[in-house]
Design a protein around this motif. Structure first.
Motif, PDB file in Angstrom:
ATOM      1  N   GLY A  27      32.373  -9.042  92.351  1.00 44.26           N
ATOM      2  CA  GLY A  27      32.552 -10.203  91.493  1.00 44.26           C
ATOM      3  C   GLY A  27      31.518 -10.369  90.400  1.00 44.26           C
ATOM      4  O   GLY A  27      31.529 -11.377  89.688  1.00 44.26           O
ATOM      5  N   LYS A  28      30.633  -9.400  90.223  1.00 43.97           N
ATOM      6  CA  LYS A  28      29.594  -9.495  89.207  1.00 43.97           C
ATOM      7  C   LYS A  28      29.933  -8.652  87.972  1.00 43.97           C
ATOM      8  O   LYS A  28      30.669  -7.681  88.057  1.00 43.97           O
ATOM      9  CB  LYS A  28      28.247  -9.026  89.770  1.00 43.97           C
ATOM     10  N   PHE A  29      29.368  -9.036  86.846  1.00 44.02           N
ATOM     11  CA  PHE A  29      29.537  -8.323  85.582  1.00 44.02           C
ATOM     12  C   PHE A  29      28.193  -7.685  85.236  1.00 44.02           C
ATOM     13  O   PHE A  29      27.216  -8.378  84.952  1.00 44.02           O
ATOM     14  CB  PHE A  29      29.965  -9.312  84.491  1.00 44.02           C
ATOM     15  N   TYR A  30      28.158  -6.338  85.261  1.00 44.79           N
ATOM     16  CA  TYR A  30      26.930  -5.594  84.988  1.00 44.79           C
ATOM     17  C   TYR A  30      27.050  -4.851  83.660  1.00 44.79           C
ATOM     18  O   TYR A  30      28.113  -4.332  83.327  1.00 44.79           O
ATOM     19  CB  TYR A  30      26.676  -4.556  86.084  1.00 44.79           C
ATOM     20  N   VAL A  31      25.936  -4.767  82.937  1.00 43.82           N
ATOM     21  CA  VAL A  31      25.868  -3.923  81.751  1.00 43.82           C
ATOM     22  C   VAL A  31      24.694  -2.971  81.917  1.00 43.82           C
ATOM     23  O   VAL A  31      23.574  -3.388  82.226  1.00 43.82           O
ATOM     24  CB  VAL A  31      25.687  -4.740  80.458  1.00 43.82           C
ATOM     25  N   GLN A 169      34.971  -8.097  68.262  1.00 43.63           N
ATOM     26  CA  GLN A 169      34.799  -9.515  68.577  1.00 43.63           C
ATOM     27  C   GLN A 169      35.849  -9.972  69.579  1.00 43.63           C
ATOM     28  O   GLN A 169      35.563 -10.733  70.509  1.00 43.63           O
ATOM     29  CB  GLN A 169      34.891 -10.345  67.289  1.00 43.63           C
ATOM     30  N   ASN A 170      37.071  -9.466  69.420  1.00 44.25           N
ATOM     31  CA  ASN A 170      38.149  -9.801  70.335  1.00 44.25           C
ATOM     32  C   ASN A 170      37.872  -9.236  71.725  1.00 44.25           C
ATOM     33  O   ASN A 170      38.085  -9.904  72.740  1.00 44.25           O
ATOM     34  CB  ASN A 170      39.475  -9.254  69.786  1.00 44.25           C
ATOM     35  N   LEU A 171      37.383  -7.984  71.768  1.00 42.09           N
ATOM     36  CA  LEU A 171      37.089  -7.354  73.046  1.00 42.09           C
ATOM     37  C   LEU A 171      35.981  -8.087  73.791  1.00 42.09           C
ATOM     38  O   LEU A 171      36.003  -8.174  75.024  1.00 42.09           O
ATOM     39  CB  LEU A 171      36.682  -5.892  72.837  1.00 42.09           C
ATOM     40  N   THR A 172      35.005  -8.604  73.044  1.00 46.50           N
ATOM     41  CA  THR A 172      33.939  -9.371  73.687  1.00 46.50           C
ATOM     42  C   THR A 172      34.516 -10.556  74.448  1.00 46.50           C
ATOM     43  O   THR A 172      34.104 -10.858  75.573  1.00 46.50           O
ATOM     44  CB  THR A 172      32.918  -9.858  72.635  1.00 46.50           C
ATOM     45  N   GLU A 173      35.500 -11.215  73.837  1.00 46.38           N
ATOM     46  CA  GLU A 173      36.162 -12.336  74.505  1.00 46.38           C
ATOM     47  C   GLU A 173      36.932 -11.863  75.736  1.00 46.38           C
ATOM     48  O   GLU A 173      36.969 -12.549  76.757  1.00 46.38           O
ATOM     49  CB  GLU A 173      37.093 -13.063  73.532  1.00 46.38           C
ATOM     50  N   VAL A 174      37.540 -10.668  75.635  1.00 46.78           N
ATOM     51  CA  VAL A 174      38.259 -10.104  76.781  1.00 46.78           C
ATOM     52  C   VAL A 174      37.295  -9.860  77.942  1.00 46.78           C
ATOM     53  O   VAL A 174      37.567 -10.221  79.083  1.00 46.78           O
ATOM     54  CB  VAL A 174      38.969  -8.788  76.402  1.00 46.78           C
ATOM     55  N   PHE A 175      36.146  -9.249  77.646  1.00 49.58           N
ATOM     56  CA  PHE A 175      35.167  -8.980  78.698  1.00 49.58           C
ATOM     57  C   PHE A 175      34.627 -10.279  79.288  1.00 49.58           C
ATOM     58  O   PHE A 175      34.386 -10.369  80.495  1.00 49.58           O
ATOM     59  CB  PHE A 175      34.027  -8.120  78.165  1.00 49.58           C
ATOM     60  N   LYS A 176      34.446 -11.281  78.453  1.00 49.39           N
ATOM     61  CA  LYS A 176      33.997 -12.577  78.946  1.00 49.39           C
ATOM     62  C   LYS A 176      35.025 -13.168  79.904  1.00 49.39           C
ATOM     63  O   LYS A 176      34.687 -13.691  80.971  1.00 49.39           O
ATOM     64  CB  LYS A 176      33.760 -13.527  77.769  1.00 49.39           C
ATOM     65  N   GLU A 177      36.302 -13.040  79.525  1.00 45.09           N
ATOM     66  CA  GLU A 177      37.381 -13.534  80.380  1.00 45.09           C
ATOM     67  C   GLU A 177      37.431 -12.769  81.696  1.00 45.09           C
ATOM     68  O   GLU A 177      37.609 -13.354  82.775  1.00 45.09           O
ATOM     69  CB  GLU A 177      38.716 -13.398  79.650  1.00 45.09           C
ATOM     70  N   ILE A 178      37.250 -11.430  81.632  1.00 46.46           N
ATOM     71  CA  ILE A 178      37.236 -10.612  82.838  1.00 46.46           C
ATOM     72  C   ILE A 178      36.111 -11.061  83.758  1.00 46.46           C
ATOM     73  O   ILE A 178      36.284 -11.221  84.970  1.00 46.46           O
ATOM     74  CB  ILE A 178      37.076  -9.119  82.485  1.00 46.46           C
ATOM     75  N   GLY A 179      34.935 -11.276  83.173  1.00 46.75           N
ATOM     76  CA  GLY A 179      33.783 -11.688  83.967  1.00 46.75           C
ATOM     77  C   GLY A 179      33.981 -13.032  84.642  1.00 46.75           C
ATOM     78  O   GLY A 179      33.503 -13.249  85.756  1.00 46.75           O
ATOM     79  N   GLU A 180      34.693 -13.933  83.973  1.00 40.13           N
ATOM     80  CA  GLU A 180      34.886 -15.277  84.518  1.00 40.13           C
ATOM     81  C   GLU A 180      36.025 -15.360  85.520  1.00 40.13           C
ATOM     82  O   GLU A 180      35.992 -16.181  86.435  1.00 40.13           O
ATOM     83  CB  GLU A 180      35.143 -16.263  83.368  1.00 40.13           C
ATOM     84  N   SER A 181      37.037 -14.486  85.368  1.00 42.41           N
ATOM     85  CA  SER A 181      38.246 -14.637  86.180  1.00 42.41           C
ATOM     86  C   SER A 181      38.452 -13.549  87.227  1.00 42.41           C
ATOM     87  O   SER A 181      39.169 -13.747  88.200  1.00 42.41           O
ATOM     88  CB  SER A 181      39.487 -14.679  85.270  1.00 42.41           C
ATOM     89  N   ILE A 198      26.970 -11.417  77.824  1.00 43.26           N
ATOM     90  CA  ILE A 198      27.946 -11.981  78.767  1.00 43.26           C
ATOM     91  C   ILE A 198      27.811 -11.371  80.157  1.00 43.26           C
ATOM     92  O   ILE A 198      28.610 -11.658  81.043  1.00 43.26           O
ATOM     93  CB  ILE A 198      29.398 -11.802  78.246  1.00 43.26           C
ATOM     94  N   ALA A 199      26.789 -10.552  80.350  1.00 49.25           N
ATOM     95  CA  ALA A 199      26.573  -9.935  81.664  1.00 49.25           C
ATOM     96  C   ALA A 199      25.988 -10.942  82.651  1.00 49.25           C
ATOM     97  O   ALA A 199      25.336 -11.914  82.263  1.00 49.25           O
ATOM     98  CB  ALA A 199      25.613  -8.751  81.527  1.00 49.25           C
ATOM     99  N   ASP A 200      26.233 -10.682  83.934  1.00 49.18           N
ATOM    100  CA  ASP A 200      25.487 -11.389  84.976  1.00 49.18           C
ATOM    101  C   ASP A 200      24.121 -10.729  85.148  1.00 49.18           C
ATOM    102  O   ASP A 200      23.100 -11.398  85.243  1.00 49.18           O
ATOM    103  CB  ASP A 200      26.236 -11.356  86.314  1.00 49.18           C
ATOM    104  N   LYS A 201      24.147  -9.379  85.168  1.00 47.16           N
ATOM    105  CA  LYS A 201      22.909  -8.616  85.326  1.00 47.16           C
ATOM    106  C   LYS A 201      22.893  -7.440  84.349  1.00 47.16           C
ATOM    107  O   LYS A 201      23.941  -6.858  84.064  1.00 47.16           O
ATOM    108  CB  LYS A 201      22.752  -8.108  86.755  1.00 47.16           C
TER     109      LYS A 201
END
Length: 237
Positions: A27-31, A169-181, A198-201
């Protein structure tokens, strides 16, 4: 969820990965970021099974997948979007999205996914995936296919490569949505501040080693203030 234990990898007598140990939680978003040549893409390929480590283990949900094939890892729920997408002659964009989703989806659903990655859906959904598509278009289609699949572990290797500014810019929003949902884990390799933000870690690599792992706010502050610099010479020293 994913655990790497003492991963080592050499190519042409050069250490690419040097004793990497890492745990990614569900459930985490890593970069992963760091200088060019630090081993980021190789690490992602070892997780997916594109490359095999010289030593060490890769565990997924407690299962040793070190010697598993790409197909077997995909069946367990690991998905990978390459820097250079693969072309599928004779297969349309709609076909590949249906295959990726592994379920019946209609064209409206396919178009909704394509719109997320900045493609004019009706102009692409029936197009064949061949060399008539640009590198950026192929990249977006591959990212769309991974979104359609919704894997438990999604790996994106420099998704911004070959993407125009509007689509990025659109993809950034997609990744943000993925991270949240998403209930799964997302791993992105990137130098882009917008994606780091937009990463958690954030995982910082240099010379085949992990220099530091930390929460986004702490790591981003260090990176932007050059105490840790992905493109500089002072990190990990």
């Amino acid at each position: 969820m994913l655990e790497l234990k003492n991963i080592r990898f050499e190519r042409d007598n050069k250490k690419i990965l040097d004793d990497i140990s890492l745990t990614l939680d569900l459930g985490k978003f890593y970069v992963i970021t760091g200088p060019n040549g630090s081993g980021k893409s190789t690490l992602a390929k070892i997780i997916m099974g594109v490359e095999k480590p010289d030593s060490g283990q890769v565990l997924f949900d407690g299962i040793d997948i070190t010697n598993m094939s790409i197909d077997d890892r995909a069946k367990l729920g690991i998905g990978f979007a390459f820097q250079q997408p693969v072309q599928f002659k004779g297969i349309t964009v709609y076909d590949i999205l249906k295959i990726a989703a592994n379920k019946s989806i209609n064209k409206k659903e396919a178009c909704d996914i394509l719109s997320k990655v900045g493609l004019c859906a009706h102009g692409y959904v029936d197009r064949e995936i061949n060399n008539s598509l640009s590198g950026g278009e192929l990249k977006r289609i591959e990212i769309a296919s991974l979104i359609a699949r919704n894997p438990r572990l999604a790996i994106f290797d420099e998704p911004e490569a070959g993407i125009d500014l509007w689509s990025f810019q659109n993809l950034t929003e997609v990744f943000k949505e993925i991270g949240e949902s998403s209930c799964g884990t997302t791993l992105v390799i990137s130098h882009q501040e917008r994606i780091l933000n937009i990463a958690d870690k954030i995982i910082l690599m240099k010379d085949g080693k992990i220099c530091e792992i930390g929460d986004k706010d702490v790591m981003l502050d260090k990176i932007l203030n050059r105490s840790l610099c992905p493109m500089g010479v002072d990190c990990c020293e």
